[in-house]
Motif scaffolding. Structure first.
Motif, PDB file in Angstrom:
ATOM      1  N   GLU A   1      -1.994  -3.618 -11.638  1.00  0.00           N
ATOM      2  CA  GLU A   1      -2.489  -2.919 -12.828  1.00  0.00           C
ATOM      3  C   GLU A   1      -1.609  -1.724 -13.175  1.00  0.00           C
ATOM      4  N   ASN A   2      -0.745  -1.333 -12.256  1.00  0.00           N
ATOM      5  CA  ASN A   2       0.133  -0.178 -12.455  1.00  0.00           C
ATOM      6  C   ASN A   2       1.474  -0.645 -13.012  1.00  0.00           C
ATOM      7  N   ALA A   3       1.849  -0.140 -14.181  1.00  0.00           N
ATOM      8  CA  ALA A   3       3.055  -0.604 -14.872  1.00  0.00           C
ATOM      9  C   ALA A   3       4.319  -0.355 -14.053  1.00  0.00           C
ATOM     10  N   GLU A   4       4.390   0.778 -13.370  1.00  0.00           N
ATOM     11  CA  GLU A   4       5.597   1.084 -12.594  1.00  0.00           C
ATOM     12  C   GLU A   4       5.697   0.174 -11.374  1.00  0.00           C
ATOM     13  N   PHE A   5       4.569  -0.084 -10.737  1.00  0.00           N
ATOM     14  CA  PHE A   5       4.589  -1.022  -9.607  1.00  0.00           C
ATOM     15  C   PHE A   5       5.040  -2.400 -10.066  1.00  0.00           C
ATOM     16  N   ARG A   6       4.524  -2.871 -11.206  1.00  0.00           N
ATOM     17  CA  ARG A   6       4.914  -4.185 -11.721  1.00  0.00           C
ATOM     18  C   ARG A   6       6.418  -4.258 -11.962  1.00  0.00           C
ATOM     19  N   GLU A   7       6.976  -3.173 -12.491  1.00  0.00           N
ATOM     20  CA  GLU A   7       8.414  -3.140 -12.765  1.00  0.00           C
ATOM     21  C   GLU A   7       9.215  -3.208 -11.470  1.00  0.00           C
ATOM     22  N   ILE A   8       8.763  -2.481 -10.452  1.00  0.00           N
ATOM     23  CA  ILE A   8       9.490  -2.443  -9.182  1.00  0.00           C
ATOM     24  C   ILE A   8       9.406  -3.789  -8.465  1.00  0.00           C
ATOM     25  N   THR A   9       8.204  -4.349  -8.374  1.00  0.00           N
ATOM     26  CA  THR A   9       8.044  -5.598  -7.630  1.00  0.00           C
ATOM     27  C   THR A   9       8.702  -6.783  -8.329  1.00  0.00           C
ATOM     28  N   ALA A  10       8.947  -6.654  -9.636  1.00  0.00           N
ATOM     29  CA  ALA A  10       9.599  -7.729 -10.396  1.00  0.00           C
ATOM     30  C   ALA A  10      11.117  -7.606 -10.410  1.00  0.00           C
ATOM     31  N   ALA A  11      11.659  -6.516  -9.861  1.00  0.00           N
ATOM     32  CA  ALA A  11      13.104  -6.283  -9.906  1.00  0.00           C
ATOM     33  C   ALA A  11      13.835  -7.209  -8.930  1.00  0.00           C
TER      34      ALA A  11
ATOM     35  N   MET B   1       0.833  -1.202   0.000  1.00  0.00           N
ATOM     36  CA  MET B   1       0.000   0.000   0.000  1.00  0.00           C
ATOM     37  C   MET B   1       0.870   1.255   0.000  1.00  0.00           C
ATOM     38  N   THR B   2       1.932   1.260   0.782  1.00  0.00           N
ATOM     39  CA  THR B   2       2.843   2.414   0.809  1.00  0.00           C
ATOM     40  C   THR B   2       3.417   2.680  -0.573  1.00  0.00           C
ATOM     41  N   ALA B   3       3.812   1.619  -1.262  1.00  0.00           N
ATOM     42  CA  ALA B   3       4.423   1.764  -2.583  1.00  0.00           C
ATOM     43  C   ALA B   3       3.441   2.305  -3.612  1.00  0.00           C
ATOM     44  N   ILE B   4       2.230   1.757  -3.653  1.00  0.00           N
ATOM     45  CA  ILE B   4       1.290   2.183  -4.697  1.00  0.00           C
ATOM     46  C   ILE B   4       0.831   3.620  -4.469  1.00  0.00           C
ATOM     47  N   ILE B   5       0.690   4.049  -3.213  1.00  0.00           N
ATOM     48  CA  ILE B   5       0.335   5.443  -2.948  1.00  0.00           C
ATOM     49  C   ILE B   5       1.477   6.365  -3.374  1.00  0.00           C
ATOM     50  N   ALA B   6       2.707   5.981  -3.084  1.00  0.00           N
ATOM     51  CA  ALA B   6       3.853   6.792  -3.501  1.00  0.00           C
ATOM     52  C   ALA B   6       3.920   6.909  -5.012  1.00  0.00           C
ATOM     53  N   ILE B   7       3.709   5.802  -5.705  1.00  0.00           N
ATOM     54  CA  ILE B   7       3.759   5.804  -7.171  1.00  0.00           C
ATOM     55  C   ILE B   7       2.668   6.692  -7.743  1.00  0.00           C
ATOM     56  N   GLU B   8       1.468   6.575  -7.198  1.00  0.00           N
ATOM     57  CA  GLU B   8       0.331   7.350  -7.722  1.00  0.00           C
ATOM     58  C   GLU B   8       0.369   8.817  -7.300  1.00  0.00           C
ATOM     59  N   SER B   9       1.255   9.170  -6.380  1.00  0.00           N
ATOM     60  CA  SER B   9       1.337  10.563  -5.921  1.00  0.00           C
ATOM     61  C   SER B   9       1.904  11.494  -6.981  1.00  0.00           C
ATOM     62  N   GLY B  10       2.622  10.919  -7.962  1.00  0.00           N
ATOM     63  CA  GLY B  10       3.269  11.749  -8.979  1.00  0.00           C
ATOM     64  C   GLY B  10       4.550  12.388  -8.496  1.00  0.00           C
ATOM     65  N   LYS B  11       5.070  11.922  -7.365  1.00  0.00           N
ATOM     66  CA  LYS B  11       6.261  12.544  -6.766  1.00  0.00           C
ATOM     67  C   LYS B  11       7.491  11.650  -6.841  1.00  0.00           C
ATOM     68  N   MET B  12       7.476  10.672  -7.722  1.00  0.00           N
ATOM     69  CA  MET B  12       8.557   9.688  -7.756  1.00  0.00           C
ATOM     70  C   MET B  12       9.924  10.308  -8.042  1.00  0.00           C
ATOM     71  N   ASP B  13       9.963  11.430  -8.775  1.00  0.00           N
ATOM     72  CA  ASP B  13      11.239  12.062  -9.100  1.00  0.00           C
ATOM     73  C   ASP B  13      11.640  13.140  -8.096  1.00  0.00           C
ATOM     74  N   GLU B  14      10.781  13.414  -7.127  1.00  0.00           N
ATOM     75  CA  GLU B  14      11.116  14.391  -6.097  1.00  0.00           C
ATOM     76  C   GLU B  14      12.063  13.765  -5.077  1.00  0.00           C
ATOM     77  N   LYS B  15      12.846  14.612  -4.422  1.00  0.00           N
ATOM     78  CA  LYS B  15      13.763  14.123  -3.390  1.00  0.00           C
ATOM     79  C   LYS B  15      13.188  14.386  -2.001  1.00  0.00           C
ATOM     80  N   ALA B  16      13.183  13.361  -1.195  1.00  0.00           N
ATOM     81  CA  ALA B  16      12.747  13.494   0.190  1.00  0.00           C
ATOM     82  C   ALA B  16      13.962  13.694   1.079  1.00  0.00           C
ATOM     83  N   THR B  17      13.812  14.529   2.087  1.00  0.00           N
ATOM     84  CA  THR B  17      14.868  14.725   3.070  1.00  0.00           C
ATOM     85  C   THR B  17      14.608  13.795   4.248  1.00  0.00           C
TER      86      THR B  17
END
Length: 370
Positions: free
Chosen positions: A177-187, A63-79
């Protein structure tokens, strides 16, 4: 005579090994709670205490991963905060004040189960751990996860942090159903630009044990036991398995997957295209169009017991209304239980193609500004 009898038995055993028959008994599992579903339809193929509320440990991070992916902030840097680096349990060894992209943090979350990464994601995307937990619960409610409540983004034990095997299967079904999630979980591994070494995926079902595995998430705490969500794909069928409190979770998942792949096929029960239906008690027929092909997991025996009924609008005059596209539906039944339905449209309109004159007018308007 005895020699011939023994040879016959041996021959039958060899044939059974080479060509196993379908219809094997449902698999036994070590898990206290388990479920196996087919992804495209959500059909439950196997379950054991699947709706009981239980602690779930780090499979929370789906759940944490899919919310992060759908947030549109994947390229932002967190401190990274002090709160993040002092989170107990598994870690990707973040340092206070370090900046890392949400994408890298999600890989660290999913592959290494980093609790520090979970908190860093939560604070950046949700403003705080509490704010992110609110987003998690809102998403769970939207997905119909009725036996779920999240307190945190990592899954460390809490009396009010729980889910069920079925709810987690529904979450994984949605996430896949999310292509980016599928890529991450398959890595199997991932290297952040901020690290000199690669992160290796802890999911041994993916990296070592099962060739058809395409992703998943492990979990463990001493109080909760071993938890596991996994997905597998073979011969056009995609399955999702969940086990909670399972001492032999790898074996449980492989057993469920093999059983389902051996016993079920994705059967095409309706195909896209024109159809014609005879109307009961009327000397008329209705032409329609099915706009999707539907596949459903069925055993050989179930294929024989599949039935369907067509339901057409009572008022045939409705077919002439320009704003009415659906004229009825086909409902499919398995042993008299409804399993699926698809709408029947009166036609399959093709996208309107602009002709030469309309293109010319449009060009003239652009040039003249009219």
């Amino acid at each position: 005579m005895k020699i011939k009898y023994v040879m016959l038995i041996v021959l039958l055993l060899i044939v059974q090994l080479i060509y196993p028959t379908k219809g094997q008994a449902a698999p036994g599992v070590s898990a206290n709670n388990a479920v196996l579903i087919e992804k495209s339809t959500g059909r439950v193929l196997f379950e054991k205490n699947a709706h009981n509320q239980q602690s779930i440990a780090s499979i929370t991070k789906i759940m944490t991963a899919i919310i992060a992916i759908e947030s549109g902030k994947m390229d932002e840097k967190a401190t990274v905060s002090r709160n993040a680096i002092y989170t107990e349990g598994s870690s990707i060894y973040l340092e206070q004040g370090e900046k890392m992209t949400i994408r890298d943090l999600v890989y660290g979350l999913m592959l290494r189960s980093g609790n520090d990464a979970a908190v860093a994601i939560a604070e950046h995307v949700g403003g705080s751990v509490e704010g992110f937990a609110f987003l998690m619960n809102e998403k769970a409610n939207w997905l119909g996860m009725n036996n779920t409540h999240f307190d945190n983004p990592h899954g460390l034990d809490s009396d009010s942090h729980y889910s069920s095997a079925y709810d987690m299967a529904m979450l994984m079904r949605y996430a896949m159903e999310n292509a980016e999630f599928r890529e991450i979980t398959a890595a199997k591994s991932y290297k952040s630009e901020d690290r000199t070494y690669s992160w290796q995926n802890k999911n041994k079902l993916l990296t070592q044990f099962y060739e058809y595995c395409i992703g998943g998430k492990t979990g463990y705490t001493k109080a909760t036991g071993r938890t596991l969500v996994s997905a597998a794909s073979k011969d056009g069928m995609e399955l999702i398995a969940v086990t909670l409190d399972a001492p032999s979770d790898w074996k449980d998942h492989m057993g469920m997957f093999d059983w389902a792949f051996d016993n079920y096929d994705m059967e095409s029960i309706v195909e896209e295209g024109p159809v014609k239906f005879n109307l009961i008690n009327l000397d008329e027929s209705a032409a329609g169009y099915v706009r999707e092909t539907l596949n459903y997991p069925l055993t050989d025996e179930e294929k024989k017991n599949l039935t369907w009924k067509n339901y057409i609008l009572n008022n045939l005059n409705d077919l002439e209304k320009p704003d009415s596209t659906i004229i009825g539906k086909t409902v499919f039944y398995l042993e008299n239980e409804k399993i699926l339905e698809t709408p029947i449209h009166k036609d399959n309109p093709e996208p309107e193609r602009p002709n030469f004159i309309s293109n010319l007018v449009s060009f003239y308007q652009k040039v003249t500004g009219m």
